[in-house]
Write a protein that holds these residues in place. Structure first.
Motif, mmCIF file in Angstrom:
data_model
loop_
_atom_site.group_PDB
_atom_site.id
_atom_site.type_symbol
_atom_site.label_atom_id
_atom_site.label_comp_id
_atom_site.label_asym_id
_atom_site.label_seq_id
_atom_site.Cartn_x
_atom_site.Cartn_y
_atom_site.Cartn_z
ATOM 1 N N GLN A 35 21.461 4.152 -47.532
ATOM 2 C CA GLN A 35 21.078 2.745 -47.433
ATOM 3 C C GLN A 35 21.349 2.134 -46.064
ATOM 4 O O GLN A 35 20.763 1.125 -45.695
ATOM 5 C CB GLN A 35 21.729 1.917 -48.530
ATOM 6 C CG GLN A 35 23.227 1.835 -48.453
ATOM 7 C CD GLN A 35 23.794 1.068 -49.637
ATOM 8 O OE1 GLN A 35 23.075 0.329 -50.304
ATOM 9 N NE2 GLN A 35 25.065 1.241 -49.892
ATOM 10 N N LEU A 79 20.432 3.419 -43.285
ATOM 11 C CA LEU A 79 19.345 3.745 -42.362
ATOM 12 C C LEU A 79 18.325 2.615 -42.342
ATOM 13 O O LEU A 79 17.828 2.203 -43.389
ATOM 14 C CB LEU A 79 18.651 5.051 -42.779
ATOM 15 C CG LEU A 79 19.453 6.327 -42.647
ATOM 16 C CD1 LEU A 79 18.628 7.513 -43.116
ATOM 17 C CD2 LEU A 79 19.907 6.533 -41.224
ATOM 18 N N ARG A 80 18.020 2.152 -41.176
ATOM 19 C CA ARG A 80 17.078 1.030 -41.014
ATOM 20 C C ARG A 80 15.722 1.373 -41.630
ATOM 21 O O ARG A 80 15.106 2.389 -41.301
ATOM 22 C CB ARG A 80 16.919 0.718 -39.547
ATOM 23 C CG ARG A 80 15.924 -0.377 -39.249
ATOM 24 C CD ARG A 80 15.836 -0.586 -37.757
ATOM 25 N NE ARG A 80 14.592 -1.222 -37.373
ATOM 26 C CZ ARG A 80 14.399 -2.529 -37.358
ATOM 27 N NH1 ARG A 80 15.384 -3.338 -37.684
ATOM 28 N NH2 ARG A 80 13.239 -3.019 -36.993
ATOM 29 N N GLY A 81 15.292 0.517 -42.530
ATOM 30 C CA GLY A 81 13.972 0.648 -43.117
ATOM 31 C C GLY A 81 13.797 1.814 -44.069
ATOM 32 O O GLY A 81 12.669 2.219 -44.343
ATOM 33 N N LEU A 121 10.991 5.935 -43.239
ATOM 34 C CA LEU A 121 11.947 5.291 -42.333
ATOM 35 C C LEU A 121 11.209 4.469 -41.297
ATOM 36 O O LEU A 121 10.098 4.816 -40.910
ATOM 37 C CB LEU A 121 12.783 6.331 -41.576
ATOM 38 C CG LEU A 121 13.838 7.096 -42.325
ATOM 39 C CD1 LEU A 121 14.419 8.180 -41.419
ATOM 40 C CD2 LEU A 121 14.939 6.170 -42.770
ATOM 41 N N GLN A 122 11.847 3.418 -40.825
ATOM 42 C CA GLN A 122 11.360 2.722 -39.638
ATOM 43 C C GLN A 122 12.035 3.408 -38.461
ATOM 44 O O GLN A 122 13.256 3.490 -38.414
ATOM 45 C CB GLN A 122 11.738 1.253 -39.669
ATOM 46 C CG GLN A 122 10.980 0.450 -40.681
ATOM 47 C CD GLN A 122 11.368 -1.018 -40.641
ATOM 48 O OE1 GLN A 122 12.280 -1.426 -39.945
ATOM 49 N NE2 GLN A 122 10.664 -1.813 -41.413
#
Length: 114
Positions: A54, A56-58, A80-81
């Motif tokens: 959680q 991790l960005r995006g 992922l972003q």
């Protein structure tokens, strides 16, 4: 789509659970499982995968389960972003291969199986 909506595609021998549609695997790992209820297995793997990644960005989880000759093949990961930090796929693989997690997931997913 409501805030808590999940996209589910269920066909004979194929099950996908994704936060966003179409599902996209920017990062993933694969592991084999015995034959259990795919919907239950996917939900529990998704919950633990989200807890693990959680930060991790995006990050948007995707669980894909396919029937295999000797049970099920699970591909877990998601969208992922940006780029995945080094070691992200190893973290997913470690989660899928964790004896404690697998025992809990299989116990839950095997309940009520005919």
């Amino acid at each position: 789509m409501t805030r808590n909506a999940w996209h589910i595609r269920e066909e004979p021998g194929h099950y996908v659970l994704a936060r966003h549609w179409p599902p996209q695997f920017d990062v993933s790992a694969v592991s084999g499982f015995p034959a259990v209820r795919p919907s239950r297995l996917a939900r529990h793997i998704r919950q633990d995968l989200w807890r693990a990644l959680q930060g991790l960005r995006g990050f948007s989880p995707v669980i894909q389960i396919d029937a295999a000759e000797d049970g099920l093949t699970v591909r877990a990961g998601g969208r992922l972003q940006g780029r995945a930090p080094q070691g992200t796929e190893s973290r997913i693989r470690d989660l899928l291969d964790s004896p404690a997690h697998r025992a809990r997931w299989l116990r839950w997913a095997g309940e009520g199986r005919e």
